[in-house]
Scaffold this active site. Structure first.
Site, PDB file in Angstrom:
ATOM      1  N   HIS A 129      -1.815   0.557 -11.074  1.00 34.99           N
ATOM      2  CA  HIS A 129      -1.121   1.271 -10.008  1.00 34.99           C
ATOM      3  C   HIS A 129       0.347   1.411 -10.398  1.00 34.99           C
ATOM      4  O   HIS A 129       0.883   0.598 -11.156  1.00 34.99           O
ATOM      5  CB  HIS A 129      -1.257   0.445  -8.714  1.00 34.99           C
ATOM      6  CG  HIS A 129      -0.803   1.130  -7.474  1.00 34.99           C
ATOM      7  ND1 HIS A 129       0.530   1.233  -7.131  1.00 34.99           N
ATOM      8  CD2 HIS A 129      -1.498   1.712  -6.465  1.00 34.99           C
ATOM      9  CE1 HIS A 129       0.627   1.854  -5.978  1.00 34.99           C
ATOM     10  NE2 HIS A 129      -0.583   2.156  -5.542  1.00 34.99           N
ATOM     11  N   ASP A 206      -2.575  -8.455 -10.289  1.00 38.07           N
ATOM     12  CA  ASP A 206      -2.473  -7.646  -9.080  1.00 38.07           C
ATOM     13  C   ASP A 206      -3.820  -7.698  -8.363  1.00 38.07           C
ATOM     14  O   ASP A 206      -4.800  -7.096  -8.802  1.00 38.07           O
ATOM     15  CB  ASP A 206      -2.101  -6.215  -9.459  1.00 38.07           C
ATOM     16  CG  ASP A 206      -2.161  -5.242  -8.285  1.00 38.07           C
ATOM     17  OD1 ASP A 206      -2.522  -5.654  -7.171  1.00 38.07           O
ATOM     18  OD2 ASP A 206      -1.848  -4.049  -8.501  1.00 38.07           O
ATOM     19  N   GLN A 209      -6.661  -4.943  -4.531  1.00 37.69           N
ATOM     20  CA  GLN A 209      -8.002  -4.452  -4.234  1.00 37.69           C
ATOM     21  C   GLN A 209      -9.051  -5.552  -4.284  1.00 37.69           C
ATOM     22  O   GLN A 209     -10.087  -5.461  -3.624  1.00 37.69           O
ATOM     23  CB  GLN A 209      -8.384  -3.341  -5.224  1.00 37.69           C
ATOM     24  CG  GLN A 209      -7.553  -2.092  -5.114  1.00 37.69           C
ATOM     25  CD  GLN A 209      -7.717  -1.397  -3.764  1.00 37.69           C
ATOM     26  OE1 GLN A 209      -8.768  -1.436  -3.142  1.00 37.69           O
ATOM     27  NE2 GLN A 209      -6.654  -0.751  -3.307  1.00 37.69           N
ATOM     28  N   LYS A 232      -5.029  -4.847   3.220  1.00 33.22           N
ATOM     29  CA  LYS A 232      -6.323  -4.601   2.572  1.00 33.22           C
ATOM     30  C   LYS A 232      -7.276  -5.778   2.765  1.00 33.22           C
ATOM     31  O   LYS A 232      -8.329  -5.852   2.135  1.00 33.22           O
ATOM     32  CB  LYS A 232      -6.103  -4.286   1.097  1.00 33.22           C
ATOM     33  CG  LYS A 232      -5.333  -2.969   0.943  1.00 33.22           C
ATOM     34  CD  LYS A 232      -5.010  -2.601  -0.470  1.00 33.22           C
ATOM     35  CE  LYS A 232      -4.208  -1.300  -0.469  1.00 33.22           C
ATOM     36  NZ  LYS A 232      -3.810  -0.859  -1.814  1.00 33.22           N
ATOM     37  N   CYS A 370      -1.778   6.992  -7.101  1.00 36.50           N
ATOM     38  CA  CYS A 370      -0.697   6.214  -7.715  1.00 36.50           C
ATOM     39  C   CYS A 370      -1.122   5.643  -9.067  1.00 36.50           C
ATOM     40  O   CYS A 370      -0.707   4.538  -9.446  1.00 36.50           O
ATOM     41  CB  CYS A 370      -0.227   5.103  -6.777  1.00 36.50           C
ATOM     42  SG  CYS A 370       0.636   5.704  -5.324  1.00 36.50           S
TER      43      CYS A 370
END
Length: 412
Positions: A129, A206, A209, A232, A370
């Site tokens: 991202h 990261d 998600q 999320k 993104c």
């Protein structure tokens, strides 16, 4: 009516917890397939926000009155809940941020500016991202570091052999996404971390998600940093988490200055607070931090394994149905995926797809998500992305397929 296969969850009952789903868009019942951007919030989370503002709204830590003590206790209870959620060793390793992007910037500006120097190499991947690309580019421009990139294959999987070739004694930092927001690919982050540690590099993962789909254990992963966003996780927007190993966080300078992150201030010198507070300057996003504990409890009540099984069923069902449409190509067909499907349709722009689906009450995400370098890797400007959550159903997938057939009828 078709339903998910062998799921222990009562999806229709779960949907009653999400009032936003009970509405019509353009005269059609809403189908919300934009969960990778943000998922919807259950009533217990909404009520937690209301209870805070109606019952004990106050600034935290510095007050000795009843409301301040209540707010402080609820705020810190969320920190302990997140520690358990991530299986962090110490509660001081949980830093509250404003989201995944803020957490990555904190690490880049604090750890990166303090410990990295000219000629040091930073490795990221092609599927990052923008929030895990731009902060490192900015740091490289400032410090003279070198940015290197792990390539991906045609299925949307990282080429680990190429990653190993990039690693050297010059590699000082690796920052990689756990799950691709654009493709749904689950990356082998444990392997990525182990190989980076073998050359002495520090690793950030990261988890934006991954957090609502996968079981997380930062100790088992041996991650140096792990970042995520509450919105999320069926939680509020504007709140995130940075996990960092205590020894590393202790060695890092503060990222922002102000109240809360200090022990003592004089005009001659300021001494900083201990972890985690030295990274939490100013009044934090108290209500949303408080409510994220409720979001974690909600997910735990359903069972993360059961949620994952339901979403996997939707992924497989939707993939089978989409592949029957002429001219449709799925971008990213990794062996290990979460419930995200990105696709292109021959002769039809992704924005047109999104507009026509919206006219039928179906919310999807269109564009580059993104991840512009990833789109360039596949030679496309963008995709249409459908992403699933626990409240989605096979019937909604059928609505998507019908909607796409209408798109083809109108546009071709």
């Amino acid at each position: 009516m078709q339903s998910a296969l062998d799921t222990p969850l009562d999806i229709q009952k779960i949907r009653q917890d999400f009032p936003i789903l009970d509405q019509q868009v353009n005269g059609r019942p809403l189908v919300y397939f934009d969960n990778a951007a943000t998922n919807q919030k259950p009533l217990p989370v909404i009520h937690a926000l209301t209870r805070y503002y109606e019952g004990y709204n106050a600034n935290i830590h510095r007050g000795i009155h009843h409301l301040a003590e209540q707010a402080t206790a609820a705020f810190e209870a969320s920190r302990r809940a997140i520690q358990e959620f991530l299986n962090a060793k110490h509660w001081q390793e949980i830093i509250f941020t404003y989201g995944t992007t803020d957490g990555i910037n904190l690490v880049a500006q604090s750890y990166g500016r303090h410990f990295l120097k000219e000629g040091d190499e930073i490795i990221i991947s092609t599927m990052e991202h923008h929030s895990n690309i731009v902060p490192w580019q900015m740091l490289c421009e400032e410090k003279g570091c070198v940015l290197k990139v792990i390539p991906v294959d045609d299925n949307g999987e990282l080429l680990l052999d190429e990653y190993e070739k990039l690693l050297s004694e010059k590699t000082k930092f690796v920052s990689c996404v756990h799950v691709s927001n654009a493709l749904g690919t689950i990356n082998p982050v444990k392997t990525i971390i182990d190989k980076a540690h073998a050359v002495g590099a520090v690793v950030l993962i990261d988890g934006a998600q991954a957090s609502s789909h996968l079981e997380l254990d930062v100790q088992a992963l041996d991650a140096d940093f792990y970042v995520l966003s509450a919105h999320k996780l069926y939680g509020p927007t504007g709140m995130g988490v940075l996990y960092g190993k205590k020894a590393i966080l202790d060695a890092m300078p503060p990222y922002r200055g102000g109240g809360e992150m200090i022990k003592e201030v004089t005009f001659a010198k300021t001494t900083y607070a201990d972890l985690p507070y030295k990274f939490e300057a100013g009044t934090p996003n108290i209500a949303d931090v408080v409510a994220v504990k409720t979001a974690l409890e909600y997910m735990a009540g359903l069972g993360k394994e059961a949620i994952a099984a339901h979403e996997t069923d939707l992924l497989h069902y939707a993939t089978e149905q989409l592949m029957e449409l002429d001219g449709l190509r799925i971008i990213g067909q990794a062996k290990q995926k979460i419930g995200v499907i990105s696709f292109v349709m021959e002769g039809i722009h992704h924005q047109d797809i999104g507009v026509i689906l919206d006219q039928q009450g179906i919310a999807v995400r269109t564009g580059h998500h993104c991840t512009m370098p990833l789109m360039q890797r596949f030679g496309i400007a963008g995709t249409t992305r459908a992403s699933f959550a626990v409240y989605n159903t096979r019937d909604e997938v059928d609505r998507l397929i019908q909607g796409l057939r209408r798109v083809q009828k109108m546009m071709l």
